[in-house]
Design an enzyme around this catalytic site. Structure first.
Site, PDB file in Angstrom:
ATOM      1  N   ASP A 396       0.893  -1.217  -0.087  1.00 38.64           N
ATOM      2  CA  ASP A 396      -0.127   0.059   0.053  1.00 38.64           C
ATOM      3  C   ASP A 396       0.892   1.376   0.088  1.00 38.64           C
ATOM      4  OD1 ASP A 396      -2.504   1.551   0.569  1.00 38.64           O
ATOM      5  OD2 ASP A 396      -1.358   2.079   2.237  1.00 38.64           O
ATOM      6  N   THR A 398       0.257   5.036   0.368  1.00 36.66           N
ATOM      7  CA  THR A 398       0.139   6.205   1.402  1.00 36.66           C
ATOM      8  C   THR A 398       0.456   5.738   2.881  1.00 36.66           C
ATOM      9  OG1 THR A 398      -1.245   7.199   0.075  1.00 36.66           O
ATOM     10  CG2 THR A 398      -0.845   7.843   2.332  1.00 36.66           C
ATOM     11  N   ASP A 607      -0.944  -0.230   6.056  1.00 35.96           N
ATOM     12  CA  ASP A 607      -0.806   0.325   7.699  1.00 35.96           C
ATOM     13  C   ASP A 607      -2.145   0.091   8.283  1.00 35.96           C
ATOM     14  OD1 ASP A 607      -2.337   1.963   6.015  1.00 35.96           O
ATOM     15  OD2 ASP A 607      -1.177   3.819   6.395  1.00 35.96           O
TER      16      ASP A 607
HETATM   17  P1  ADP Z   1      -3.704   4.953  -0.792  1.00 37.44           P
HETATM   18  O1  ADP Z   1      -3.971   3.588  -1.445  1.00 37.44           O
HETATM   19  O2  ADP Z   1      -2.583   5.614  -1.389  1.00 37.44           O
HETATM   20  O3  ADP Z   1      -3.356   4.643   0.632  1.00 37.44           O
HETATM   21  P2  ADP Z   1      -6.469   5.978  -0.368  1.00 37.44           P
HETATM   22  O4  ADP Z   1      -7.052   4.632  -1.006  1.00 37.44           O
HETATM   23  O5  ADP Z   1      -6.518   6.204   0.804  1.00 37.44           O
HETATM   24  O6  ADP Z   1      -4.737   5.912  -0.830  1.00 37.44           O
HETATM   25  O7  ADP Z   1      -6.865   7.154  -1.131  1.00 37.44           O
HETATM   26  C1  ADP Z   1      -6.941   7.264  -2.679  1.00 37.44           C
HETATM   27  C2  ADP Z   1      -6.812   8.804  -3.020  1.00 37.44           C
HETATM   28  O8  ADP Z   1      -7.998   9.295  -2.618  1.00 37.44           O
HETATM   29  C3  ADP Z   1      -5.871   9.586  -2.450  1.00 37.44           C
HETATM   30  O9  ADP Z   1      -4.696   9.563  -2.895  1.00 37.44           O
HETATM   31  C4  ADP Z   1      -6.479  11.037  -2.425  1.00 37.44           C
HETATM   32  O10 ADP Z   1      -6.289  11.571  -3.664  1.00 37.44           O
HETATM   33  C5  ADP Z   1      -7.837  10.451  -2.383  1.00 37.44           C
HETATM   34  N1  ADP Z   1      -8.537  10.859  -1.143  1.00 37.44           N
HETATM   35  C6  ADP Z   1      -9.133   9.768  -0.329  1.00 37.44           C
HETATM   36  N2  ADP Z   1      -9.348  10.413   0.883  1.00 37.44           N
HETATM   37  C7  ADP Z   1      -9.204  11.621   0.932  1.00 37.44           C
HETATM   38  C8  ADP Z   1      -9.641  12.751   1.629  1.00 37.44           C
HETATM   39  N3  ADP Z   1     -10.324  12.517   3.013  1.00 37.44           N
HETATM   40  N4  ADP Z   1      -9.556  14.043   1.181  1.00 37.44           N
HETATM   41  C9  ADP Z   1      -9.155  14.067  -0.042  1.00 37.44           C
HETATM   42  N5  ADP Z   1      -8.803  13.246  -0.980  1.00 37.44           N
HETATM   43  C10 ADP Z   1      -8.657  11.743  -0.632  1.00 37.44           C
HETATM   44 MG    MG Z   2      -3.448   3.899   2.658  1.00 35.28          MG
END
Ligand code: ADP
Ligand code: MG
Length: 714
Positions: A396, A398, A607
């Site tokens: 993953d 972020t 995470d």
């Molecule tokens: P990752 O897989 O990288 O951990 P997520 O699935 O949590 O990311 O989120 C994917 C994308 O959706 C983020 O990169 C962001 O652009 C958008 N996103 C998610 N949650 C939010 C939020 N609360 N505010 C703004 N953008 C968000």
């Molecule tokens: Mg994540």
């Protein structure tokens, strides 16, 4: 039927792997018991039951009937002090005694010493000696026989009887001696495995210094309630999880994270039970106490790790069940074909199924216990087994690959009347209740610029995309491009270009909308964890064939990050690195399954935020930086309490090493038994030697497995 409840029952008196099966059987037979797991190292049974039909007294009686004991409540488990060097001393002592006795036996046999003794002492006296010396063993055998069970010592007892029957009482006495030595070796081995868990328990203080009405009182931990104020002085361990009210301190968190460098804590910091205040004093408001604390949960999971048995152990357990009948058959054949009672007795005596049952769990427990002390929470041998053969790793992005603390870098306004402040303020208000790292970046930036934020209404969180809420009469949406397109917002050309540029710099772009009108863009950059490239190179060397980055972020940002990783992790590993962008949280689990269907063993590193189901679905789910993150600890199979990517290849190395030790243990035991049985059946092994021989595999397993207690891999 009433709602089933789970009861944890301490059980005493189990010193062999076989014993857990007896206890398990005894409890399972009770009406009202749905399921039961018995843990040798933790000395307890976890019972799922219908409280209306069965209670603790029934269980206590069933356990007692099987020859074990459920202590009364309030009777505290004995906590042994983890004295260093203890094992080695005992092993040396053990070896010396063993060698001495072996020598006397060999010499006695050689010089006819035994015969002369046997001749002088009348047979009834000899028989009495054997019966008295072997009483504890025979008692168990008879008790098992009354329950129609055949235990490991049953065959040996038959062997002893056989020896007595032909008047060889000295031989019988020696056999009994070694049976007891073997018992001791096994209970010592079990105790050693238990020590890994007990050492952990000993790390938490049992009392807390509470501040009640301005007075400090030393209070037993069980009586501390959440919300109370705990005072900790320099050099003391923190007894609870909590939040610092006042004071400054350097805290050694090694007990939880395995990290030796102290961390600073001040008002507002979270602190954890079992960690130690090195410098300074703290007043802490207790939040989680005892079993509810992070460390309490770690202990519980380590204790219950036995339930997640590795496949090799299942196989070995099955094998042990068939082993005794096979030995009995060989003994019978020996008797029929060779008409030699001595050889027959030797066959019965040399066979010990215990070592098969011990071969795997001892090694697993050693690794799991040693891991727990280094900030690696491993929830079962099963996961070490899978990890040792894993070939695909999904990561993953972020918070896992990056620090998860993005910084807002750019604000771009759409043409028109809006200002940077207005765009940021609107976004920060909408993000007020989101726990996503992006939301935090937005809020932090607004705070730093002194922008007032409003109260959002009808807040809506769309996982993997963004948030939507009403702010000051506007419906505000903040999210990725997918979110913007869903809101039917046309993206103006100028913004489209700006977004492209930002994304090619590896930044994450958020679209801010009022209604279906885009008012601006926000860009944030997250930092790659510095030790990742090195870890990926190590993973490649460990045989992980593909590392795939999964992210909900956009294509461009993901590609930029992967390109950078490819450059830094070296030419060998680079081609094995891939990514998938725009992945929704629910699709991560699909990707895991897709690889599994193709026959791969999949490790997922995350995470715990948005990826818990994928962690659970993977063959091995590893959570990063799990200290304090409850979801991550619950969802993952292996939790890394410290945020350090080097632990990932580290834990794979531990898994490999553990499996090597397990395979060696099993091979050694098998070979030992095959050779022993053959020699005994063919008459090359007198019963006396056979008896001495049977306690060797246990000791071999113990010595071999204790290598795992000293892990250098992390
Ligand atoms: P990752 O897989 O990288 O951990 P997520 O699935 O949590 O990311 O989120 C994917 C994308 O959706 C983020 O990169 C962001 O652009 C958008 N996103 C998610 N949650 C939010 C939020 N609360 N505010 C703004 N953008 C968000
Ligand atoms: Mg994540």
């Amino acid at each position: 039927m009433a709602k089933a409840t789970t009861l944890e029952v301490p059980v005493r008196g189990m010193d062999c792997a076989e014993c857990t099966l007896h206890v398990q059987e005894a409890i399972r037979k009770l009406p009202g018991v749905a399921s039961v797991d018995v843990f040798l190292a933790a000395e307890k049974a976890v019972v799922n039951l219908d409280p209306e039909r069965v209670d603790i007294s029934h269980i206590r009686k069933a356990v007692a009937d099987a020859g074990y004991r459920v202590p009364e409540v309030g009777q505290k488990p004995v906590i042994i002090d983890p004295a260093k060097g203890f094992t080695r001393q005992v092993l040396v002592l053990f070896g010396v005694v063993f060698a001495a006795v072996l020598f006397i036996v060999v010499a006695g046999e050689w010089f006819g010493l035994f015969e002369s003794i046997t001749r002088r002492v009348p047979l009834p006296v000899g028989i009495a000696i054997v019966l008295v010396a072997g009483y504890p063993v025979f008692k168990n055998v008879v008790r098992a026989a009354m329950r129609r069970q055949v235990i490991a010592h049953t065959l040996m007892s038959v062997g002893v009887l056989a020896a007595l029957a032909i008047g060889e009482w000295a031989t019988a006495a020696v056999v009994v001696f070694f049976m007891r030595v073997g018992d001791y070796a096994e209970s010592f081995t079990t105790e050693r495995a238990r020590k890994a868990v007990k050492d952990l328990t000993a790390l938490t203080p049992q009392t807390a210094r509470l501040e009640r009405d301005g007075v400090e009182v030393e209070t037993p931990l069980e009586e501390v309630r959440p919300g109370e104020t705990v005072v900790i002085r320099p050099g003391e361990k923190i007894p609870v999880d909590g939040e610092v009210i006042s004071g400054q301190a350097a805290i050694d968190q090694a007990a939880i994270t395995g990290e030796a460098l102290p961390v600073d804590a001040g008002p507002g910091s979270r602190v954890y039970a079992a960690t130690m205040v090195k410098l300074g004093s703290l007043r802490v408001r207790a939040t989680h106490i005892g079993p509810d604390s992070t460390f309490g949960r770690v202990i519980r999971m380590v204790e219950q790790a036995e339930a997640n048995r590795a496949d090799v152990q299942r196989t070995a357990d099955k094998f042990s069940a068939y082993y005794l009948p096979v030995v009995a058959a060989i003994a019978l054949l020996t008797f029929i074909l060779r008409r030699d009672p001595l050889s027959t007795a030797a066959v019965l005596v040399v066979a010990c199924s215990c070592s098969f049952a011990l071969a795997t769990p001892i090694a697993m427990l050693a690794s799991i216990g040693a891991g727990a002390r280094r900030g690696l929470l491993i929830k079962g041998g099963k996961y070490l087994e899978s990890l040792a053969v894993a070939d695909i790793m999904l990561i993953d992005k972020t918070g896992t690959l990056t620090l998860g603390r993005p910084e807002l870098t750019d604000i771009i306004c759409a043409d028109g009347p809006s200002s940077e402040e207005a765009v940021l303020g609107m976004a920060a208000s909408a993000e007020r209740y989101s726990e996503h790292p992006m939301a935090e970046a937005v809020r932090r930036s607004a705070r730093e610029r002194g922008i007032e934020t409003g109260q959002p209404r009808d807040f809506e969180n769309i996982p993997g995309m963004g948030v939507r809420a009403w702010v000051n009469g506007n419906q505000v949406t903040v999210g990725n491009r997918r979110m913007a397109l869903e809101g039917l917002a046309p993206v103006p050309n100028s913004l489209e270009k700006a977004a492209d540029v930002l994304e090619s710099q590896g930044k994450t772009v958020l679209y801010v909308m009022a209604g279906s009108q885009i008012t601006g863009l926000l860009a944030a950059a997250d930092t790659l964890r510095p030790e990742v490239p090195e870890a990926i190179t190590a993973l490649y060397d460990l045989g992980i064939r593909q590392v795939e980055l999964l992210t909900g972020d956009n294509e461009q940002t993901a590609r930029t990050l992967v390109e950078r990783l490819r450059q830094e992790s070296g030419t060998e590993a680079a081609p094995r690195l891939s990514y998938r962008a725009n992945v929704l949280p629910e699709n991560k689990i699909e990707i895991v399954r897709e690889y599994q269907r193709k026959g791969h063993t999949v490790v997922m590193v995350g995470d715990g935020i948005n990826d818990a189901p994928a962690l659970a679905a993977a063959d091995v789910g590893i959570a990063m930086g799990a200290a304090g993150a409850d979801v991550a600890i619950e969802a993952a199979h292996i939790a890394l309490m410290r945020e350090d990517w080097r632990l990932v290849p580290g834990v794979i190395r531990i898994a490999r090493k553990t499996m090597r030790v397990v395979r060696f243990n099993i091979a050694f035991t098998t070979l030992y038994n095959v050779v022993g049985l053959s020699l005994a059946a063919l008459g090359f092994l007198p019963p006396i030697f056979a008896a001495a021989a049977q306690s060797f595999p246990d000791i071999g397993i113990l010595i071999n497995s204790s290598r795992l207690l000293r892990q250098k891999e992390t």
